[in-house]
Design a protein around this motif. Structure first.
Motif, PDB file in Angstrom:
ATOM      1  N   UNK A  74     -53.318 -21.628 -33.087  1.00 22.29           N
ATOM      2  CA  UNK A  74     -53.759 -20.312 -32.576  1.00 22.29           C
ATOM      3  C   UNK A  74     -54.935 -20.127 -32.987  1.00 22.29           C
ATOM      4  N   UNK A  75     -55.728 -18.904 -32.343  1.00 21.89           N
ATOM      5  CA  UNK A  75     -56.930 -18.512 -32.903  1.00 21.89           C
ATOM      6  C   UNK A  75     -57.055 -17.356 -33.953  1.00 21.89           C
ATOM      7  N   UNK A  76     -58.137 -17.164 -34.521  1.00 19.42           N
ATOM      8  CA  UNK A  76     -58.372 -15.781 -35.461  1.00 19.42           C
ATOM      9  C   UNK A  76     -59.612 -15.185 -34.688  1.00 19.42           C
ATOM     10  N   UNK A  77     -59.239 -13.847 -34.694  1.00 11.36           N
ATOM     11  CA  UNK A  77     -60.524 -13.108 -34.070  1.00 11.36           C
ATOM     12  C   UNK A  77     -61.182 -12.410 -35.169  1.00 11.36           C
ATOM     13  N   UNK A  78     -62.571 -12.684 -35.712  1.00 10.65           N
ATOM     14  CA  UNK A  78     -63.210 -12.203 -36.667  1.00 10.65           C
ATOM     15  C   UNK A  78     -64.365 -11.347 -36.022  1.00 10.65           C
ATOM     16  N   UNK A  79     -64.208 -10.142 -35.938  1.00 13.47           N
ATOM     17  CA  UNK A  79     -65.276  -9.274 -35.046  1.00 13.47           C
ATOM     18  C   UNK A  79     -65.331  -9.760 -33.473  1.00 13.47           C
ATOM     19  N   UNK A  80     -66.446 -10.313 -33.260  1.00 14.26           N
ATOM     20  CA  UNK A  80     -66.596 -10.675 -31.789  1.00 14.26           C
ATOM     21  C   UNK A  80     -66.495 -12.242 -31.732  1.00 14.26           C
ATOM     22  N   UNK A  81     -66.427 -12.946 -32.866  1.00 14.59           N
ATOM     23  CA  UNK A  81     -66.052 -14.430 -32.969  1.00 14.59           C
ATOM     24  C   UNK A  81     -64.784 -14.809 -32.945  1.00 14.59           C
ATOM     25  N   UNK A  82     -64.357 -15.541 -32.041  1.00 14.73           N
ATOM     26  CA  UNK A  82     -62.980 -16.290 -31.880  1.00 14.73           C
ATOM     27  C   UNK A  82     -63.160 -17.699 -32.565  1.00 14.73           C
ATOM     28  N   UNK A  83     -62.161 -17.783 -33.692  1.00 14.77           N
ATOM     29  CA  UNK A  83     -62.073 -19.011 -34.358  1.00 14.77           C
ATOM     30  C   UNK A  83     -60.869 -19.800 -34.091  1.00 14.77           C
ATOM     31  N   UNK A  84     -60.910 -21.117 -33.968  1.00 19.27           N
ATOM     32  CA  UNK A  84     -59.594 -21.937 -34.076  1.00 19.27           C
ATOM     33  C   UNK A  84     -59.150 -22.268 -35.357  1.00 19.27           C
ATOM     34  N   UNK A  85     -57.900 -21.825 -35.715  1.00 21.38           N
ATOM     35  CA  UNK A  85     -57.329 -22.234 -36.957  1.00 21.38           C
ATOM     36  C   UNK A  85     -57.590 -23.512 -37.401  1.00 21.38           C
ATOM     37  N   UNK A  86     -57.236 -24.428 -36.731  1.00 22.89           N
ATOM     38  CA  UNK A  86     -57.446 -25.888 -36.668  1.00 22.89           C
ATOM     39  C   UNK A  86     -59.138 -25.989 -37.289  1.00 22.89           C
ATOM     40  N   UNK A  90     -50.837 -51.595 -30.883  1.00 22.27           N
ATOM     41  CA  UNK A  90     -50.477 -50.364 -30.425  1.00 22.27           C
ATOM     42  C   UNK A  90     -50.984 -50.172 -28.915  1.00 22.27           C
ATOM     43  N   UNK A  91     -51.358 -51.363 -28.290  1.00 24.32           N
ATOM     44  CA  UNK A  91     -51.722 -51.333 -26.853  1.00 24.32           C
ATOM     45  C   UNK A  91     -53.238 -50.305 -26.685  1.00 24.32           C
ATOM     46  N   UNK A  92     -53.815 -50.381 -25.444  1.00 20.61           N
ATOM     47  CA  UNK A  92     -55.205 -49.766 -25.356  1.00 20.61           C
ATOM     48  C   UNK A  92     -55.028 -48.423 -24.540  1.00 20.61           C
ATOM     49  N   UNK A  93     -53.558 -47.929 -24.508  1.00 22.13           N
ATOM     50  CA  UNK A  93     -53.409 -46.561 -23.827  1.00 22.13           C
ATOM     51  C   UNK A  93     -53.767 -45.543 -25.120  1.00 22.13           C
ATOM     52  N   UNK A  94     -54.209 -44.396 -24.400  1.00 24.54           N
ATOM     53  CA  UNK A  94     -54.446 -43.511 -25.460  1.00 24.54           C
ATOM     54  C   UNK A  94     -53.067 -42.810 -26.121  1.00 24.54           C
ATOM     55  N   UNK A  95     -53.281 -42.462 -27.528  1.00 22.99           N
ATOM     56  CA  UNK A  95     -52.130 -41.937 -28.196  1.00 22.99           C
ATOM     57  C   UNK A  95     -52.694 -40.391 -28.450  1.00 22.99           C
ATOM     58  N   UNK A  96     -51.811 -39.704 -28.944  1.00 24.35           N
ATOM     59  CA  UNK A  96     -52.003 -38.086 -29.566  1.00 24.35           C
ATOM     60  C   UNK A  96     -51.207 -38.114 -30.592  1.00 24.35           C
ATOM     61  N   UNK A  97     -51.858 -37.368 -31.454  1.00 23.28           N
ATOM     62  CA  UNK A  97     -51.193 -36.698 -32.606  1.00 23.28           C
ATOM     63  C   UNK A  97     -50.903 -35.161 -32.434  1.00 23.28           C
ATOM     64  N   UNK A  98     -49.587 -35.067 -32.488  1.00 13.93           N
ATOM     65  CA  UNK A  98     -49.105 -33.481 -32.567  1.00 13.93           C
ATOM     66  C   UNK A  98     -49.866 -32.684 -33.393  1.00 13.93           C
ATOM     67  N   UNK A  99     -50.244 -31.697 -32.826  1.00 14.94           N
ATOM     68  CA  UNK A  99     -51.031 -30.458 -33.687  1.00 14.94           C
ATOM     69  C   UNK A  99     -50.065 -29.673 -34.209  1.00 14.94           C
ATOM     70  N   UNK A 100     -49.817 -29.306 -35.482  1.00 18.74           N
ATOM     71  CA  UNK A 100     -48.740 -28.169 -35.864  1.00 18.74           C
ATOM     72  C   UNK A 100     -49.001 -27.120 -35.214  1.00 18.74           C
ATOM     73  N   UNK A 101     -47.922 -26.296 -35.192  1.00 20.21           N
ATOM     74  CA  UNK A 101     -47.693 -25.053 -34.365  1.00 20.21           C
ATOM     75  C   UNK A 101     -48.691 -23.948 -35.121  1.00 20.21           C
ATOM     76  N   UNK A 102     -48.868 -24.358 -36.216  1.00 16.47           N
ATOM     77  CA  UNK A 102     -49.741 -23.159 -37.251  1.00 16.47           C
ATOM     78  C   UNK A 102     -51.211 -23.295 -36.906  1.00 16.47           C
ATOM     79  N   UNK A 103     -51.464 -24.524 -36.328  1.00 20.73           N
ATOM     80  CA  UNK A 103     -52.963 -24.540 -36.108  1.00 20.73           C
ATOM     81  C   UNK A 103     -53.347 -24.372 -34.676  1.00 20.73           C
TER      82      UNK A 103
END
Length: 298
Positions: free
Chosen positions: A137-149, A122-135
């Motif tokens: 976004x963030x979810x706001x629960x009260x004053x806490x902001x949580x990543x869906x992922x 694969x070589x030494x250059x960095x690779x990236x795995x695409x994050x699904x669109x559903x993951x």
């Protein structure tokens, strides 16, 4: 007014505690396969970090070349890396079970070979795995902001721990594993094939490492050396937990929360220093860990 002030002051602390749970879930996923291999077979697998790396590259290859959705890449990484672990156990590890130092050196050599093979392919250059669109976004629960992922990883961690505990404590295979751990010769007299138990257990541990790598690949860049960054924490969690699954769960929770709290009070680098220092002091007074096995392996 005073209540609002106290609430505002508590927000960073609560966020820090939630971040600690997120860190704990990541460390636990990395340590779960290692805990199974070390706790059951007694093998210190120095190639565990490279199994994590192989899981990340498996997801990358399946996603980029075949177009496999990320949610299907996760179980695929478990199966593929598990098969690689099975081949390694059959071809090398099974001949070294009674030679712990040779096993440690052999798996360390395997880790170097796997890193170079991946670098050549694969070589030494960095690779990236695409994050699904559903993951994404963030979810706001009260004053806490949580990543869906992060929520997904935390939920998957709970599911993996539950499935692992069920497998090793509520099934016939789990009973065979515990019998072999306690007394291999006595287990053999009851018709239990210890060789097959070791093979399957090692494959499951490797597969869990591959699954962990698939998840870590969406959190950071994918590199041939990425396993090193996770295996240190994985070893610490397993050692502090005493080499047991339940111990690893508790140890990952404690270490994750402590690092998050220390990082909130100081900095991430200094937090790691304090955490490692506390672990050394803890192991000085309790070298067997939090939940040491009741009896020695024979």
């Amino acid at each position: 007014m005073t209540g609002h002030f106290l609430s505002a002051n508590l927000i960073p602390i609560v966020n820090s505690l939630i971040l600690g749970l997120s860190i704990a879930s990541i460390w636990l996923i990395a340590a779960l396969g290692l805990a199974i291999i070390y706790g059951t077979i007694g093998v210190i697998n120095m190639a565990h970090g490279e199994f994590i790396m192989l899981g990340a590259y498996t997801s990358y290859a399946l996603q980029s070349s075949v177009g496999l959705p990320f949610l299907l890449c996760i179980p695929a990484s478990f199966v593929i890396v598990g098969l690689i672990g099975l081949l390694l156990e059959r071809g090398l590890i099974r001949y070294l079970y009674k030679r712990p130092l040779d096993t440690l050196l052999a798996t360390w050599g395997v880790s170097l070979v796997l890193t170079q093979v991946v670098r050549l392919v694969f070589g030494s250059d960095p690779k990236y795995i695409a994050v699904p669109e559903m993951f994404q976004s963030n979810v706001q629960i009260g004053f806490v902001n949580l990543s869906v992922l992060r929520i997904f990883i935390f939920a998957l961690t709970i599911a993996l721990v539950a499935a692992t505990v069920f497998l090793f404590y509520r099934t016939r295979f789990g009973m065979q594993v515990r019998a072999v751990m306690q007394n291999k010769e006595m287990a053999a007299s009851f018709g239990i094939n210890a060789d097959r138990v070791y093979m399957v257990t090692f494959a499951i541990g490797a597969g869990l490492a591959g699954l962990a790598g698939s998840l870590f690949g969406v959190l950071a860049i994918v590199l041939p050396t990425m396993g090193t960054a996770y295996v240190v924490q994985a070893f610490l969690v397993v050692v502090v937990g005493g080499g047991t699954i339940i111990g690893s769960v508790v140890a990952s929770g404690l270490t994750g929360e402590l690092q998050s709290i220390f990082a909130y009070a100081t900095s991430d680098t200094f937090a790691r220093f304090i955490l490692y220092l506390l672990i050394v002091v803890f192991l000085r007074f309790r070298p067997a860990g939090l939940f040491a096995p009741a009896k020695a392996r024979r």
